[in-house]
Design an enzyme around this catalytic site. Sequence first.
Site, short mmCIF file in Angstrom:
data_model
loop_
_atom_site.label_atom_id
_atom_site.label_comp_id
_atom_site.label_asym_id
_atom_site.label_seq_id
_atom_site.Cartn_x
_atom_site.Cartn_y
_atom_site.Cartn_z
N ALA A 168 0.82 -1.21 0.00
CA ALA A 168 0.00 0.00 0.00
C ALA A 168 0.86 1.27 0.00
O ALA A 168 2.09 1.20 0.04
CB ALA A 168 -0.93 -0.03 1.20
N HIS A 169 0.19 2.40 -0.03
CA HIS A 169 0.88 3.70 -0.13
C HIS A 169 1.80 3.97 1.07
O HIS A 169 1.47 3.69 2.19
CB HIS A 169 -0.11 4.85 -0.31
CG HIS A 169 -1.27 4.88 0.62
ND1 HIS A 169 -2.17 5.91 0.64
CD2 HIS A 169 -1.69 4.00 1.56
CE1 HIS A 169 -3.09 5.66 1.54
NE2 HIS A 169 -2.83 4.53 2.10
N ASN A 170 2.94 4.54 0.75
CA ASN A 170 3.92 4.98 1.75
C ASN A 170 4.55 3.83 2.55
O ASN A 170 5.23 4.08 3.55
CB ASN A 170 3.30 5.99 2.73
CG ASN A 170 2.92 7.28 2.04
OD1 ASN A 170 1.84 7.40 1.46
ND2 ASN A 170 3.83 8.24 2.04
#
Lengths: 340, 340, 340
Positions: C241-243
């Site tokens: 997922a993001h980051n």
Amino acid sequence: MEFTVQQVADLLQGKVEGDNTIKVSTLAKIEEAKQGALAFLSNTKYEPFLYNTQASAVIVAHNLELKQPVTAALIRVEDPYTSFSTLLQYYQTAVIASKAGAEEPCFIGQGSVVGDNYYRGAFSYIGANCKIGENVKIFPQVYIGDNVTIGDNTTIFAGVKLYTNTVVGNNCTIHSGAVLGSDGFGWAPQADGTYKAVPQIGNVVLEDDISIGANTTIDCATMGSTIIRKGSKIDNLVQIAHNVEIGQHTVVASQTGISGSTKIGNNCVIAGQVGIVGHITIADKTTIGAQSGVSKSVKESGNIIQGSPAFDYKQNLRAMTVFRKLPELQRELELLKEKV
Amino acid sequence: MEFTVQQVADLLQGKVEGDNTIKVSTLAKIEEAKQGALAFLSNTKYEPFLYNTQASAVIVAHNLELKQPVTAALIRVEDPYTSFSTLLQYYQTAVIASKAGAEEPCFIGQGSVVGDNYYRGAFSYIGANCKIGENVKIFPQVYIGDNVTIGDNTTIFAGVKLYTNTVVGNNCTIHSGAVLGSDGFGWAPQADGTYKAVPQIGNVVLEDDISIGANTTIDCATMGSTIIRKGSKIDNLVQIAHNVEIGQHTVVASQTGISGSTKIGNNCVIAGQVGIVGHITIADKTTIGAQSGVSKSVKESGNIIQGSPAFDYKQNLRAMTVFRKLPELQRELELLKEKV
Amino acid sequence: MEFTVQQVADLLQGKVEGDNTIKVSTLAKIEEAKQGALAFLSNTKYEPFLYNTQASAVIVAHNLELKQPVTAALIRVEDPYTSFSTLLQYYQTAVIASKAGAEEPCFIGQGSVVGDNYYRGAFSYIGANCKIGENVKIFPQVYIGDNVTIGDNTTIFAGVKLYTNTVVGNNCTIHSGAVLGSDGFGWAPQADGTYKAVPQIGNVVLEDDISIGANTTIDCATMGSTIIRKGSKIDNLVQIAHNVEIGQHTVVASQTGISGSTKIGNNCVIAGQVGIVGHITIADKTTIGAQSGVSKSVKESGNIIQGSPAFDYKQNLRAMTVFRKLPELQRELELLKEKV
């Protein structure tokens, strides 16, 4: 894209302090920003970063009093957080909106109609008799089968596959590699141990304001439609089987699987890696914890469930707490047996 | 596709009651059917729908006695359910069969041979030295690497990727986004903490009558072949690792993962989100419940297992029943300890 | 590719026994080898296969004494296992290296630069302002968005999708269907029950020596970068997922999901179907068992955890052992209660 600090300030109705000709080309957090970036300071906890940031410009509040000299240009606004959010939105939209026209080669079948202000990337394929709305962005290598309908302002990223008869609403976003309309997994067992395919002739319908994540798969209905209702958001690598119906404004996180003919309510929150069996109903506003296995209908709205099989979230938590101590429990029981 | 009621009746050797010139263009359930649809009535429980359906035509039994007037045209047949199934099959096959010829541009490498009556969609890619059988449908944006063999009557939907040396049998269906032949996940740990790739030079072999779901991944063998045997059906988003062998007529549901070198028997049923460790053997006719984690071989055929780690299905069910009551159990034990 | 036994012997600095003009075109295990294959004999347990193998040639040790006549040509070397591994590596590299030049049609946007010795397959798409290094292989139907950077010696298999601004290092391999840079799943709940998208304007960064499996998805950061550090290996159908940040030389097996902003350390081993919640930190050298659900940070390095939720591996094993016996435990407690 590159903007001067003055251009950004004009957009935000802010006031520049420092060199208004400096150029910024990206947005970043104040603690990570490098030259060319525009950052913001909202929470005063981060104020120390302001005095040594490498950002070229920082959005700050009108009433911020500087305690040290600042090398970055400042843009003074009423509410730095809201202003920055506006820029983020603007930036993301601008990247997609900058795509326009039809790159070549791309394929369009007989009888298909595409609305104004479209983008069709190279190697994208539109079958026969499709109706595609206005302001639709179709990225490279997208496949759109025959008789597909797509509403206005929808973006379909590279490599998405929409089978024949799929219907996509307005303001939808479908990320790369998602597949909509593949055959439902229906197999009739035969007397000799083999399987015969149950024909799958239905379709997939996305209503408006839907987001579908990368490499997610949504099977067509056996007959009728597999439906995702208005405003629901589906993450990456999710599996949605034939004849499933997902209500409005429901969120489904990554790697969750929903089996055939199950109906999910409105405003549900389904965490990652959840499995839901077929032919059940999940009431509105149900929250399902990560990795849960839901084996029966949830009839009352507003519940939180967890576990595999899933039951009440708090009860599951308590049971899991005892689970870890099972070896001790067993020993205590043994001791007690000896005593008695 | 549009047919008159008479054309449908002729196909089914049925008799029309009402206007035989009415046109139908889709199939639907009697309770959901709209104008232009053809429905059927088999189970008399659904008879009330007959009298107010919007379907343009309904298939009914020869011996059905009408209790009210019906606006839809009727097609009288011996067995409505079987007739309708025949139409479903016919409809699905017709949609695919209507695809023919080579759309441009498509790419075909040196030395590759394609049989008669094929369909090759635009932007599909066939590498060098491939052998493709008769009546094969290759949808747009499919990638077929060098030296791939594909049997007769196989359909490969948009965007499937077949790596070099893949072998696909007759009467197979591979859905969009499936990847066959990617490198097995083999990494030799080195003394300095890094990993060195174990070369993966084998291939993937699908025997006849296989179905592979959307976005499923099947890795090539390290050497030799990863094999799916005759008649097995694999759902969406399934992971099949290098050197796995799946027996005949085995069904694997969505999001299941099978680790390297494991051998699955014939006529097994593996539910969704199951994980199976590497280098084990699963006996014929094993059923594995959803979300199970199988950590050791199943040696006797005909068992049902469940849980993570998986064991006998009924035992697991009983243990799960007690699991929910663990907090009570703990309290009772505490009380007992005080008493003794 | 076809080689004479003499050519192979020269490459391995070995000595031929038998007909040195025989041709071999593939590599196989001695127990499975067919005509045209080159096998090896290292473990003497397999020696009986040598005397009836169908392999055209076998690599054996200098000091092996034949007990029966052998029909295959022999290549005598110091260490057959090492020699064979060298050939495997050579074979796999040769298959990819044989791809060269730009097949047509392919698309390249304004301002993009491609290094020497590249391969660009048909229907591949390179956006504007990309920088692609030397000796890069881009297979058919790959999508590379604008402003993407790719290092030297990287191979990107058919149908990979790299969104705008993605950065890929040197010596990376990305398998078919992988998607890098799709929007992070960030939705701000609104007062009326709807969701507003949190703009996702960051990117994905792969450092050097990374492998990404088929149909894996890696979302871009909200701002900044989702990062996979040097030497890490990601299997098929993984969700990142993001980051998220994954450290160096960490291995992540198939179907695992890592939620937003979580940081994974160096040299971790994460098994298949694991789920890790967002915003936590996993220490270096952590091992996580298959199907685990990790709900909180792992602070000390070198631990092995298992279960959902995950805790110490051995404790989990002991608790699972008692779990199976829960029905008995319950009965014993009942008996005891009656007695007391």
